[in-house]
Write a protein that holds these residues in place. Structure first.
Motif, PDB file in Angstrom:
ATOM      1  N   VAL A 208      44.295  39.800  33.879  1.00  0.00           N
ATOM      2  CA  VAL A 208      44.477  40.293  35.272  1.00  0.00           C
ATOM      3  C   VAL A 208      43.141  40.433  35.637  1.00  0.00           C
ATOM      4  O   VAL A 208      42.821  39.958  37.017  1.00  0.00           O
ATOM      5  CB  VAL A 208      44.910  42.066  35.195  1.00  0.00           C
ATOM      6  CG1 VAL A 208      44.513  42.881  36.273  1.00  0.00           C
ATOM      7  CG2 VAL A 208      46.394  42.202  34.852  1.00  0.00           C
ATOM      8  N   ALA A 209      42.033  40.695  34.987  1.00  0.00           N
ATOM      9  CA  ALA A 209      40.905  40.365  35.463  1.00  0.00           C
ATOM     10  C   ALA A 209      40.217  38.903  35.997  1.00  0.00           C
ATOM     11  O   ALA A 209      39.637  38.860  37.007  1.00  0.00           O
ATOM     12  CB  ALA A 209      39.737  40.976  34.403  1.00  0.00           C
ATOM     13  N   MET A 210      40.908  38.046  35.158  1.00  0.00           N
ATOM     14  CA  MET A 210      40.460  36.846  35.526  1.00  0.00           C
ATOM     15  C   MET A 210      41.010  36.519  36.996  1.00  0.00           C
ATOM     16  O   MET A 210      40.489  35.855  37.812  1.00  0.00           O
ATOM     17  CB  MET A 210      41.180  35.854  34.640  1.00  0.00           C
ATOM     18  CG  MET A 210      40.998  34.205  34.815  1.00  0.00           C
ATOM     19  SD  MET A 210      38.951  33.890  35.071  1.00  0.00           S
ATOM     20  CE  MET A 210      38.448  34.582  33.340  1.00  0.00           C
ATOM     21  N   VAL A 211      42.564  36.848  37.247  1.00  0.00           N
ATOM     22  CA  VAL A 211      42.815  36.827  38.430  1.00  0.00           C
ATOM     23  C   VAL A 211      41.892  37.364  39.481  1.00  0.00           C
ATOM     24  O   VAL A 211      41.703  36.537  40.690  1.00  0.00           O
ATOM     25  CB  VAL A 211      44.348  37.408  38.693  1.00  0.00           C
ATOM     26  CG1 VAL A 211      44.992  37.310  40.076  1.00  0.00           C
ATOM     27  CG2 VAL A 211      45.276  36.640  37.837  1.00  0.00           C
ATOM     28  N   TYR A 212      41.372  38.444  39.357  1.00  0.00           N
ATOM     29  CA  TYR A 212      40.638  39.285  40.250  1.00  0.00           C
ATOM     30  C   TYR A 212      39.284  38.360  40.378  1.00  0.00           C
ATOM     31  O   TYR A 212      38.901  38.180  41.585  1.00  0.00           O
ATOM     32  CB  TYR A 212      40.196  40.520  39.756  1.00  0.00           C
ATOM     33  CG  TYR A 212      39.355  41.336  40.699  1.00  0.00           C
ATOM     34  CD1 TYR A 212      39.998  42.047  41.529  1.00  0.00           C
ATOM     35  CD2 TYR A 212      37.706  41.181  40.662  1.00  0.00           C
ATOM     36  CE1 TYR A 212      39.212  43.109  42.722  1.00  0.00           C
ATOM     37  CE2 TYR A 212      37.238  42.045  41.371  1.00  0.00           C
ATOM     38  CZ  TYR A 212      37.794  42.914  42.253  1.00  0.00           C
ATOM     39  OH  TYR A 212      37.111  43.690  43.273  1.00  0.00           O
ATOM     40  N   VAL A 213      38.726  37.706  39.403  1.00  0.00           N
ATOM     41  CA  VAL A 213      37.478  37.099  39.592  1.00  0.00           C
ATOM     42  C   VAL A 213      37.678  35.880  40.273  1.00  0.00           C
ATOM     43  O   VAL A 213      36.874  35.617  41.150  1.00  0.00           O
ATOM     44  CB  VAL A 213      37.086  36.794  38.073  1.00  0.00           C
ATOM     45  CG1 VAL A 213      35.913  35.822  38.142  1.00  0.00           C
ATOM     46  CG2 VAL A 213      36.213  38.014  37.642  1.00  0.00           C
ATOM     47  N   VAL A 214      38.662  34.985  40.172  1.00  0.00           N
ATOM     48  CA  VAL A 214      38.963  33.999  40.687  1.00  0.00           C
ATOM     49  C   VAL A 214      39.407  34.211  42.296  1.00  0.00           C
ATOM     50  O   VAL A 214      38.878  33.428  42.976  1.00  0.00           O
ATOM     51  CB  VAL A 214      40.165  33.075  39.961  1.00  0.00           C
ATOM     52  CG1 VAL A 214      40.778  31.805  41.027  1.00  0.00           C
ATOM     53  CG2 VAL A 214      39.606  32.661  38.702  1.00  0.00           C
ATOM     54  N   SER A 215      40.044  35.277  42.413  1.00  0.00           N
ATOM     55  CA  SER A 215      40.461  35.637  43.949  1.00  0.00           C
ATOM     56  C   SER A 215      39.491  35.840  44.730  1.00  0.00           C
ATOM     57  O   SER A 215      39.038  35.496  45.736  1.00  0.00           O
ATOM     58  CB  SER A 215      41.617  36.530  43.824  1.00  0.00           C
ATOM     59  OG  SER A 215      42.640  36.078  43.228  1.00  0.00           O
ATOM     60  N   ARG A 216      38.224  36.597  44.058  1.00  0.00           N
ATOM     61  CA  ARG A 216      37.208  37.101  44.842  1.00  0.00           C
ATOM     62  C   ARG A 216      36.450  36.038  45.165  1.00  0.00           C
ATOM     63  O   ARG A 216      36.031  35.833  46.152  1.00  0.00           O
ATOM     64  CB  ARG A 216      36.447  38.072  43.716  1.00  0.00           C
ATOM     65  CG  ARG A 216      35.257  38.467  44.561  1.00  0.00           C
ATOM     66  CD  ARG A 216      34.378  39.838  43.584  1.00  0.00           C
ATOM     67  NE  ARG A 216      34.167  39.154  42.491  1.00  0.00           N
ATOM     68  CZ  ARG A 216      33.786  39.854  41.273  1.00  0.00           C
ATOM     69  NH1 ARG A 216      33.641  41.274  41.074  1.00  0.00           N
ATOM     70  NH2 ARG A 216      33.330  39.100  40.210  1.00  0.00           N
ATOM     71  N   ALA A 217      36.397  34.936  44.094  1.00  0.00           N
ATOM     72  CA  ALA A 217      35.431  33.850  44.707  1.00  0.00           C
ATOM     73  C   ALA A 217      35.832  33.039  45.722  1.00  0.00           C
ATOM     74  O   ALA A 217      35.268  32.477  46.662  1.00  0.00           O
ATOM     75  CB  ALA A 217      35.149  33.003  43.236  1.00  0.00           C
ATOM     76  N   ILE A 218      37.416  33.104  45.573  1.00  0.00           N
ATOM     77  CA  ILE A 218      38.109  32.015  46.828  1.00  0.00           C
ATOM     78  C   ILE A 218      37.795  32.804  47.870  1.00  0.00           C
ATOM     79  O   ILE A 218      37.599  32.263  49.245  1.00  0.00           O
ATOM     80  CB  ILE A 218      39.525  31.839  46.505  1.00  0.00           C
ATOM     81  CG1 ILE A 218      39.469  30.899  45.100  1.00  0.00           C
ATOM     82  CG2 ILE A 218      40.398  31.324  47.639  1.00  0.00           C
ATOM     83  CD1 ILE A 218      41.031  30.951  44.574  1.00  0.00           C
ATOM     84  N   VAL A 219      38.140  34.050  48.048  1.00  0.00           N
ATOM     85  CA  VAL A 219      38.248  34.926  49.325  1.00  0.00           C
ATOM     86  C   VAL A 219      36.677  34.942  49.764  1.00  0.00           C
ATOM     87  O   VAL A 219      36.585  34.793  50.895  1.00  0.00           O
ATOM     88  CB  VAL A 219      38.757  36.252  49.039  1.00  0.00           C
ATOM     89  CG1 VAL A 219      38.586  37.333  50.133  1.00  0.00           C
ATOM     90  CG2 VAL A 219      40.015  36.638  48.766  1.00  0.00           C
ATOM     91  N   ARG A 220      35.601  35.251  48.970  1.00  0.00           N
ATOM     92  CA  ARG A 220      34.207  34.970  49.246  1.00  0.00           C
ATOM     93  C   ARG A 220      33.824  33.639  50.235  1.00  0.00           C
ATOM     94  O   ARG A 220      33.278  33.737  51.381  1.00  0.00           O
ATOM     95  CB  ARG A 220      33.360  35.541  48.445  1.00  0.00           C
ATOM     96  CG  ARG A 220      31.869  35.417  49.027  1.00  0.00           C
ATOM     97  CD  ARG A 220      30.945  36.128  47.799  1.00  0.00           C
ATOM     98  NE  ARG A 220      31.334  35.707  46.448  1.00  0.00           N
ATOM     99  CZ  ARG A 220      30.840  36.122  45.339  1.00  0.00           C
ATOM    100  NH1 ARG A 220      30.478  37.438  45.195  1.00  0.00           N
ATOM    101  NH2 ARG A 220      31.308  35.501  44.073  1.00  0.00           N
ATOM    102  N   ARG A 221      34.364  32.715  49.457  1.00  0.00           N
ATOM    103  CA  ARG A 221      34.115  31.387  50.352  1.00  0.00           C
ATOM    104  C   ARG A 221      34.940  31.265  51.626  1.00  0.00           C
ATOM    105  O   ARG A 221      34.384  30.952  52.648  1.00  0.00           O
ATOM    106  CB  ARG A 221      34.601  30.261  49.305  1.00  0.00           C
ATOM    107  CG  ARG A 221      34.257  28.907  49.870  1.00  0.00           C
ATOM    108  CD  ARG A 221      32.804  28.632  50.079  1.00  0.00           C
ATOM    109  NE  ARG A 221      32.669  27.217  50.384  1.00  0.00           N
ATOM    110  CZ  ARG A 221      31.491  26.807  51.088  1.00  0.00           C
ATOM    111  NH1 ARG A 221      30.568  27.644  51.284  1.00  0.00           N
ATOM    112  NH2 ARG A 221      31.063  25.290  51.506  1.00  0.00           N
ATOM    113  N   LEU A 222      36.237  31.651  51.654  1.00  0.00           N
ATOM    114  CA  LEU A 222      36.695  31.591  52.893  1.00  0.00           C
ATOM    115  C   LEU A 222      36.010  32.330  54.079  1.00  0.00           C
ATOM    116  O   LEU A 222      36.134  31.844  55.003  1.00  0.00           O
ATOM    117  CB  LEU A 222      38.280  32.045  52.734  1.00  0.00           C
ATOM    118  CG  LEU A 222      39.295  30.722  51.974  1.00  0.00           C
ATOM    119  CD1 LEU A 222      40.436  31.451  51.608  1.00  0.00           C
ATOM    120  CD2 LEU A 222      39.222  29.582  52.608  1.00  0.00           C
ATOM    121  N   LEU A 223      35.911  33.807  53.534  1.00  0.00           N
ATOM    122  CA  LEU A 223      35.429  34.344  54.751  1.00  0.00           C
ATOM    123  C   LEU A 223      33.916  34.010  55.223  1.00  0.00           C
ATOM    124  O   LEU A 223      33.639  34.022  56.358  1.00  0.00           O
ATOM    125  CB  LEU A 223      35.106  35.903  54.037  1.00  0.00           C
ATOM    126  CG  LEU A 223      36.365  36.614  53.578  1.00  0.00           C
ATOM    127  CD1 LEU A 223      36.045  38.143  52.834  1.00  0.00           C
ATOM    128  CD2 LEU A 223      37.240  37.160  54.984  1.00  0.00           C
TER     129      LEU A 223
END
Length: 204
Positions: free
Chosen positions: A8-23
Motif C-alpha cells: 500500500v505504501a509503495m503505491v502511495y510513493v509511486v503515485s505521489r511521484a507521478i502526480v508531482r511530475r504531472l502537476l
C-alpha cells in the motif's frame, strides 16, 4: 504504515511521484514552505478548497504519507476504490461527517498520522476563503495534534502558475489552552482560518 514499507505504501510513493511530475508540467506548481512539515506526530493539514485536485497538490510535496477524506461515491468503483484507499483515503458521506468518519479520522491522528482536512467543508467557487467548520479543530483537539495550515493560490488553468504554500505548524491544544473547553473548538477554527488567510494574503 510508513511510506516505503509494504504494498500500500509503495503505491502511495509511486503515485505521489507521478502526480508531482504531472502537476509541475501542467500547472507549473511551485511549492513553498514544505520543509515546515512536522517530522513526527499527529498533524491536521488544513487548506483552502477550490478543486478536487487540492488533496493531491497538498500531499505530493510533503515527505510523510497523508490520509484524506473522500466522497463515498468514489469508493463504489472497484478499481478506483482500491487505488484511493491505497493512497490513504477513506469515505465520508455527502451531507456531513458521520460519527464513524470522525472516529476513523481521530484514530488516524492518535496513531501519529497526518490527515488532510478542508475546514470550509466544500469547494468554493471564488478565490475568497469561505467560512470554517469546526470539524478539523475538534479532531485536532481530541487527538492532541499539530495544525499545518496550507494555501493553494492561483487558478487551475494549464500552464498558469499555481502555488501551494505551507505555513508554520502550531499545537492545537496550546493555541486555545487559555479558554474554557466549550469555547476551544470555535476559537481554534478562527485561528486556523486566519492562518490560511494570512498565507493567501502574503503570497498572492
Amino acid at each position: 504504515m510508513p511510506p516505503g514499507v509494504g504494498g500500500v505504501a509503495m503505491v502511495y510513493v509511486v503515485s505521489r511521484a507521478i502526480v508531482r511530475r504531472l502537476l509541475s508540467i501542467v500547472f507549473l506548481v511551485k511549492s513553498i514552505g514544505a520543509e515546515r512539515e512536522p517530522a513526527t506526530g499527529p498533524v491536521v493539514v488544513c487548506g483552502n478548497h477550490r478543486s478536487f485536485l487540492d488533496p493531491p497538490i497538498i500531499a505530493c510535496y510533503l515527505r510523510r504519507q497523508v490520509t484524506f477524506l473522500a466522497k463515498a461515491e468514489l469508493f463504489r468503483v472497484p478499481v478506483l476504490s482500491w487505488f484511493i484507499r491505497s493512497c490513504g483515503a477513506f469515505p465520508v458521506q455527502r451531507g456531513g461527517m458521520s460519527m464513524e468518519t470522525m472516529k476513523t479520522a481521530i484514530k488516524v491522528l492518535k496513531d501519529g498520522g497526518m490527515l488532510v482536512v478542508f475546514p470550509e467543508g466544500t469547494r468554493q467557487k471564488t478565490e475568497k476563503l469561505g467560512e470554517g467548520k469546526k470539524g478539523a479543530a475538534s479532531m485536532a483537539l481530541r487527538s492532541k495534534a499539530n495544525i499545518l495550515p496550507v494555501a493553494i493560490i492561483g487558478k487551475y488553468k494549464p500552464f498558469r502558475r499555481l502555488k501551494v504554500v505551507y505555513g508554520e505548524p502550531f499545537d492545537a491544544a496550546e493555541a486555545v489552552a487559555h479558554l474554557p473547553p466549550a469555547e476551544q473548538a470555535d476559537a481554534l477554527t478562527v485561528k486556523i482560518m486566519s492562518a490560511i488567510q494570512d498565507l493567501l494574503d502574503r503570497h498572492r
